[in-house]
Design an enzyme around this catalytic site. Structure first.
Site, PDB file in Angstrom:
ATOM      1  N   GLY A   9      31.926 -30.302 -32.433  1.00 20.54           N
ATOM      2  CA  GLY A   9      30.648 -29.598 -32.528  1.00 20.54           C
ATOM      3  C   GLY A   9      30.509 -28.514 -31.475  1.00 20.54           C
ATOM      4  O   GLY A   9      31.408 -28.292 -30.652  1.00 20.54           O
ATOM      5  N   LEU A  11      28.542 -28.287 -28.775  1.00 20.26           N
ATOM      6  CA  LEU A  11      28.574 -28.800 -27.404  1.00 20.26           C
ATOM      7  C   LEU A  11      29.884 -29.523 -27.118  1.00 20.26           C
ATOM      8  O   LEU A  11      30.473 -29.364 -26.046  1.00 20.26           O
ATOM      9  CB  LEU A  11      27.393 -29.746 -27.170  1.00 20.26           C
ATOM     10  CG  LEU A  11      27.361 -30.451 -25.815  1.00 20.26           C
ATOM     11  CD1 LEU A  11      27.330 -29.466 -24.657  1.00 20.26           C
ATOM     12  CD2 LEU A  11      26.164 -31.412 -25.744  1.00 20.26           C
ATOM     13  N   ILE A  36      30.714 -43.147 -36.286  1.00 16.34           N
ATOM     14  CA  ILE A  36      29.780 -43.930 -35.464  1.00 16.34           C
ATOM     15  C   ILE A  36      28.747 -44.683 -36.296  1.00 16.34           C
ATOM     16  O   ILE A  36      28.086 -45.590 -35.789  1.00 16.34           O
ATOM     17  CB  ILE A  36      29.071 -43.056 -34.410  1.00 16.34           C
ATOM     18  CG1 ILE A  36      28.244 -41.942 -35.077  1.00 16.34           C
ATOM     19  CG2 ILE A  36      30.059 -42.481 -33.406  1.00 16.34           C
ATOM     20  CD1 ILE A  36      27.295 -41.217 -34.138  1.00 16.34           C
ATOM     21  N   ALA A  59      25.888 -35.833 -33.417  1.00 13.79           N
ATOM     22  CA  ALA A  59      24.487 -35.863 -33.855  1.00 13.79           C
ATOM     23  C   ALA A  59      24.342 -35.157 -35.193  1.00 13.79           C
ATOM     24  O   ALA A  59      25.158 -34.310 -35.546  1.00 13.79           O
ATOM     25  CB  ALA A  59      23.590 -35.198 -32.818  1.00 13.79           C
ATOM     26  N   THR A  61      22.170 -32.464 -36.768  1.00 11.36           N
ATOM     27  CA  THR A  61      21.304 -31.430 -36.178  1.00 11.36           C
ATOM     28  C   THR A  61      20.714 -30.444 -37.199  1.00 11.36           C
ATOM     29  O   THR A  61      20.124 -29.439 -36.805  1.00 11.36           O
ATOM     30  CB  THR A  61      22.075 -30.626 -35.110  1.00 11.36           C
ATOM     31  OG1 THR A  61      23.247 -30.051 -35.719  1.00 11.36           O
ATOM     32  CG2 THR A  61      22.496 -31.509 -33.944  1.00 11.36           C
ATOM     33  N   THR A 101      16.696 -34.033 -27.266  1.00 13.84           N
ATOM     34  CA  THR A 101      16.102 -32.756 -27.640  1.00 13.84           C
ATOM     35  C   THR A 101      14.655 -32.601 -27.191  1.00 13.84           C
ATOM     36  O   THR A 101      13.941 -33.604 -27.022  1.00 13.84           O
ATOM     37  CB  THR A 101      16.157 -32.602 -29.185  1.00 13.84           C
ATOM     38  OG1 THR A 101      15.455 -31.425 -29.583  1.00 13.84           O
ATOM     39  CG2 THR A 101      15.512 -33.791 -29.875  1.00 13.84           C
ATOM     40  N   ASP A 102      14.215 -31.340 -27.053  1.00  8.42           N
ATOM     41  CA  ASP A 102      12.806 -31.055 -26.767  1.00  8.42           C
ATOM     42  C   ASP A 102      11.919 -31.402 -27.957  1.00  8.42           C
ATOM     43  O   ASP A 102      10.699 -31.511 -27.826  1.00  8.42           O
ATOM     44  CB  ASP A 102      12.624 -29.576 -26.406  1.00  8.42           C
ATOM     45  CG  ASP A 102      13.044 -28.638 -27.526  1.00  8.42           C
ATOM     46  OD1 ASP A 102      14.050 -28.944 -28.204  1.00  8.42           O
ATOM     47  OD2 ASP A 102      12.391 -27.593 -27.721  1.00  8.42           O
ATOM     48  N   TYR A 126      14.020 -34.876 -37.378  1.00  3.64           N
ATOM     49  CA  TYR A 126      15.086 -34.757 -36.375  1.00  3.64           C
ATOM     50  C   TYR A 126      14.596 -35.253 -35.017  1.00  3.64           C
ATOM     51  O   TYR A 126      15.256 -36.054 -34.357  1.00  3.64           O
ATOM     52  CB  TYR A 126      15.560 -33.301 -36.295  1.00  3.64           C
ATOM     53  CG  TYR A 126      16.482 -33.023 -35.136  1.00  3.64           C
ATOM     54  CD1 TYR A 126      17.771 -33.545 -35.106  1.00  3.64           C
ATOM     55  CD2 TYR A 126      16.065 -32.230 -34.057  1.00  3.64           C
ATOM     56  CE1 TYR A 126      18.616 -33.291 -34.033  1.00  3.64           C
ATOM     57  CE2 TYR A 126      16.902 -31.972 -32.995  1.00  3.64           C
ATOM     58  CZ  TYR A 126      18.179 -32.505 -32.984  1.00  3.64           C
ATOM     59  OH  TYR A 126      19.013 -32.258 -31.922  1.00  3.64           O
ATOM     60  N   LYS A 130      16.016 -38.582 -32.989  1.00  4.44           N
ATOM     61  CA  LYS A 130      16.584 -38.427 -31.644  1.00  4.44           C
ATOM     62  C   LYS A 130      15.813 -39.273 -30.631  1.00  4.44           C
ATOM     63  O   LYS A 130      16.398 -39.839 -29.702  1.00  4.44           O
ATOM     64  CB  LYS A 130      16.583 -36.953 -31.220  1.00  4.44           C
ATOM     65  CG  LYS A 130      17.561 -36.075 -31.986  1.00  4.44           C
ATOM     66  CD  LYS A 130      19.019 -36.505 -31.846  1.00  4.44           C
ATOM     67  CE  LYS A 130      19.592 -36.170 -30.490  1.00  4.44           C
ATOM     68  NZ  LYS A 130      21.050 -36.516 -30.413  1.00  4.44           N
TER      69      LYS A 130
END
Length: 279
Positions: A9, A11, A36, A59, A61, A101-102, A126, A130
């Site tokens: 990904g 990141l 996973i 994740a 996303t 995440t924010d 989302y 998270k």
């Protein structure tokens, strides 16, 4: 030994490059090597590998898809998958670093910035999954870092920077929302903080990491395209409806991260560095 989930990904790829630079030994996995969502397979894989550190970057996303056709997969990866990784991490006594995440916040803060212990109230699927992932990590693990980030961009994978650049090639005028505010985050800065927290043995718990300064998506787009002759115009969220509701003001407080001695470049500096690397 370090295990990295979501290795292909945006990141995960950045983190692989950083770990290579640091001379760290690691195994990077993606869904082909490690699914996973399969609890037994995850436990078996991690018990066999015996990692001491797990960077959990895998994740779901696709924020808008998570509202409808991707809802089930979003839950499986972000909630069940994170729980499976946490259970396996605990079984081998590994340190777990989970990226959140924010979007766990509703963006309705009247003034100031979201502290790490501010009340959560996600507005979209989302953000909800998270947050459930965060809660699973907190329930299962004793040795963990939850790192919330926002508006992620970087050299690898799809992100807002590349989307704007691509649109600018075919459109003389672009409209971008000007009433959603946050902090852009360069994957390099995020990857560096992830390894920094581990190396410095920072106190376990929740941290916020994005680049310094805040902006609207419109201001971010203007900076990305400042060397082009594209006309970027502001619009409201109402004029640009999306399936998933975004928090309007999700600026996260970085003081806990800065208190560790980690130096955070501004998003403008980070963007300039990232764009210079691509040339």
């Amino acid at each position: 030994m370090i295990l990295l989930t979501g290795g292909n990904g945006q990141l995960g790829t950045e983190l692989q490059h950083l770990l290579n630079e640091q001379g760290q030994e690691f195994v990077a996995t993606d869904v082909k090597e490690l699914d996973i969502t399969n609890a037994e397979a995850t436990m078996e894989y991690i018990q066999k590998l015996q990692p001491t550190i797990i960077y959990h970057c895998a994740a779901y996303t696709a924020v808008d898809k998570a509202e409808e056709e991707g809802k089930e997969l979003d839950e499986k990866i972000n909630v069940d998958g994170t729980r499976n990784v946490a259970l396996a991490a605990k079984a081998v006594d590994a340190l777990l670093v989970y990226v959140s995440t924010d979007y766990v916040f509703d963006g309705k803060l009247k003034d100031g910035e979201y502290a790490v212990d501010a009340p959560t109230n996600p507005l979209n699927e989302y953000g909800r999954t998270k947050l459930l992932g965060e809660q699973a990590v907190e329930e299962i693990m004793e040795r963990y870092y939850i790192i919330r980030t926002s508006w992620v961009f970087g050299q690898y994978g799809h992100n807002f920077v590349f989307t704007m650049q691509s649109l600018a090639e075919t459109h003389p005028k672009l409209t971008v929302v000007n009433d959603q505010f946050g902090r852009p985050t360069w994957t390099r800065t995020l990857a560096e903080f992830m390894t920094f927290a581990v190396e410095k043995q920072a106190p376990y718990g929740v941290y916020h990491l994005s680049n310094d300064n805040s902006c609207s998506w419109y201001e971010f787009a203007k900076e990305i395209l400042k060397d082009t002759d594209v006309d970027v115009q502001p619009v409201t969220s109402e004029q640009y409806p999306q399936k998933a509701i975004r928090p309007q003001y999700a600026v996260m407080d970085l003081s806990k991260t800065k208190a560790l001695g980690f130096e955070i470049p501004t998003w403008e500096e980070a963007l300039a560095q990232m764009l210079a690397q691509g040339k």
